[in-house]
Design an enzyme around this catalytic site. Structure first.
Site, PDB file in Angstrom:
ATOM      1  N   GLU A 107      -2.368  11.516   3.471  1.00  0.00           N
ATOM      2  CA  GLU A 107      -3.328  11.355   4.554  1.00  0.00           C
ATOM      3  C   GLU A 107      -2.996  12.409   5.610  1.00  0.00           C
ATOM      4  O   GLU A 107      -1.827  12.580   5.953  1.00  0.00           O
ATOM      5  CB  GLU A 107      -3.224   9.975   5.208  1.00  0.00           C
ATOM      6  CG  GLU A 107      -3.695   8.818   4.366  1.00  0.00           C
ATOM      7  CD  GLU A 107      -3.511   7.497   5.092  1.00  0.00           C
ATOM      8  OE1 GLU A 107      -4.495   6.761   5.252  1.00  0.00           O
ATOM      9  OE2 GLU A 107      -2.360   7.211   5.507  1.00  0.00           O
ATOM     10  N   GLU A 130       0.851  -1.194   0.000  1.00  0.00           N
ATOM     11  CA  GLU A 130       0.000   0.000   0.000  1.00  0.00           C
ATOM     12  C   GLU A 130       0.883   1.238   0.000  1.00  0.00           C
ATOM     13  O   GLU A 130       1.860   1.322   0.755  1.00  0.00           O
ATOM     14  CB  GLU A 130      -0.909   0.010   1.226  1.00  0.00           C
ATOM     15  CG  GLU A 130      -1.751   1.283   1.372  1.00  0.00           C
ATOM     16  CD  GLU A 130      -2.653   1.248   2.605  1.00  0.00           C
ATOM     17  OE1 GLU A 130      -3.084   0.143   2.986  1.00  0.00           O
ATOM     18  OE2 GLU A 130      -2.900   2.316   3.195  1.00  0.00           O
TER      19      GLU A 130
END
Length: 533
Positions: free
Chosen positions: A335, A330
């Protein structure tokens, strides 16, 4: 056994440039090695003559529990990082020589010895290491991720005050013991051989108004963990236009506070999660976005291996889902943290050794990420991955397995969870806006050019015959120059080659470290380091 090494160091070697090197065999130019709360022996018999380093003498580094133990050397002038931007060394850390449970790493710090507290303005690069083997570590102060202890300091490539090198194994602020061995310290210039990503291969500009382009995006709605999503999130993702749509030239992913029942599960929030119907390996991803600001929202711009076994995902339904997370890998390009004052760039993976994470952040408070547009970028090659917020490098790591396969893009806004945090009471709605998503890769021409200019050589260390492989040798004259660590020219020869391999006889060379420069008819010069046994 025949060993084949891809060229691990390309650089321009100038005879009139600073020569800062030490092979601990008496051929170096560094004479001031000393330890800070660390025992140092720069004339220690190599206890591990194996792999890439069979030299007789190395530097022994023995941290006997000092809080800030390290080894250092000074120079009389200052480093010109615009000429030479990198340092390299060989390191061996035996597992039997460690106590405690610190992360296995090595850092190289540049300092100004002339100020009262040299560490206050230092720049540092930290690299991971493995135990029980020799490895070459390179610290590139122009291209690697660096840490300035003083956030007001200029980038290291713009500094002219560095005259001290500090090397530290397994960090500081601990009482653990570390036994390590260093060899072949070198200051040089790294010439970037990174691919040029100039070919726009996939994009969405989100022009106009109305529904999301279904030929490019899939709205993922199926719950993946029983009656929920991962990480304690509290939303339903829907395929409704209310939660994801185009408006005035941008994509809106809208999280709403509303009671919604789907898949026999009732939740208090809705949002959207988009999967790209495009997957790729290597390139540059650019996403221009504004982020939600209300407490509890968790926007993300990220990638997953298209082989992830995740029921309800676009690529899983297409028959590629055969690998669980985190084995699929990932990449989180963007974020925010819970407080929304940092932007994180993170990798999650498992290459067979267990779950691993690499995360770093930069402040976002002054950038006002909810009111201003910012560009979040991933640059991903077969060697490295770098994530930027605008022009600021947020995080970087090597392209280890499994980051050597095709990935797809995800855009979503979650509610609550580990990075959403507590949701603001009475939450109504908030949105992430996306101006565009663009994916660039190399043009076919640049790929061919890169392959044509690859050089590999073996064996290294070498005894009698050094094999050099490159397509450059076909039907060309090649000049070969050998220099030692001090820059002294040892040999010059010219070869007329018709094949792809040149064999250079090294039997006349003394034991030590050398540089070979190859000069081709087409004007390309390439230089690499090898060790003569």
């Amino acid at each position: 056994m025949r060993y084949l090494f891809l060229l691990f160091m390309l650089f321009t070697f100038q005879l009139n440039a600073q020569v800062v090197a030490d092979d601990f065999e008496g051929f170096g130019t560094i004479y001031s090695w000393y330890g800070d709360d660390c025992i140092v022996d720069a004339n220690f018999l190599n206890p591990y003559q194996q792999g890439i380093n069979v030299s007789n003498t190395v530097l022994e580094y023995h941290d006997i529990g000092g809080q800030y133990a390290n080894v250092q050397f000074d120079i009389d002038t200052t480093y010109d990082l615009t000429m030479n931007n990198s340092f390299s060394l060989n390191v061996y850390v035996p597992s039997s020589g460690l106590t405690g449970s610190e992360i296995n790493q090595i850092s190289l710090k540049l300092q100004d010895k002339n100020i009262e507290f040299p560490w206050m303005t230092q720049s540092e690069i930290v690299k991971p290491i493995v135990l029980d083997q020799w490895q070459t570590i390179t610290f590139d102060f122009e291209n690697d991720f660096y840490i300035n202890l003083d956030s007001n300091s200029l980038p290291p490539i713009e500094r002219t005050d560095f005259n001290r090198v500090v090397i530290q194994v397994n960090g500081e602020n601990n009482d653990d013991e570390v036994l390590a061995y260093l060899d072949d310290v070198l200051y040089f210039d790294t010439v970037s051989n990174n691919p040029i990503y100039d070919n726009l291969v996939w994009f969405d500009e989100f022009d106009g108004n109305g529904p999301v382009d279904a030929s490019k995006w899939f709205k993922q709605t199926q719950l993946i963990a029983g009656d929920s999503w991962a990480n304690g999130e509290l939303q339903h993702y829907t395929n409704r236009q209310d939660n994801s749509f185009l408006d005035n030239g941008s994509l809106k992913i809208v999280a709403k506070g509303e009671t919604y029942n789907d898949q026999d599960v009732t939740k208090d929030y809705t949002s959207a999660r988009l999967n790209s119907k495009f997957a790729f390996q290597y390139g540059r991803v650019e996403v221009r976005a504004k982020l939600p600001s209300i407490a509890g929202t968790w926007p993300a711009i990220w990638l997953l291996g298209k082989n992830i076994n995740e029921d309800g995902g676009y690529w899983d339904a297409a028959g590629f889902g055969n690998t669980s997370w985190p084995l699929c890998g990932e990449i989180d390009i963007m974020e925010p943290n819970v407080a929304k004052n940092q932007i994180l760039a993170t990798w999650h993976w498992d290459n067979g050794s267990g779950y691993q994470i690499n995360s770093n952040s930069v402040p976002s408070t002054n950038a006002n990420t909810s009111q201003n547009w910012h560009i979040y970028t991933l640059e991903w090659s077969e060697d490295t991955m770098k994530i930027y917020m605008d022009d600021t490098l947020v995080n970087q790591m090597d392209s280890v397995n499994p980051f050597n396969q095709e990935y797809y893009i995800l855009l979503n806004v979650a509610m609550g969870g580990s990075l959403g945090g507590d949701i603001q009471p009475g939450f109504n709605q908030d949105a992430m806006e996306i101006d565009y998503v663009r994916v660039y890769q190399e043009t076919p021409l640049s790929v061919q050019h890169f392959e044509k200019n690859k050089v590999s050589f073996y064996p290294n260390p070498v005894q009698n015959k050094l094999h050099i492989d490159t397509h450059q040798f076909a039907n060309t004259n090649t000049k070969v120059q050998i220099t030692d660590l001090s820059g002294r020219i040892i040999s010059k020869k010219q070869y007329a080659e018709n094949g792809d391999t040149l064999i250079y006889n090294t039997s006349a060379l003394n034991v030590g470290v050398y540089f070979m420069t190859l000069s081709f008819d087409n004007g390309i010069n390439q230089t690499f380091k090898f060790i003569k046994q």
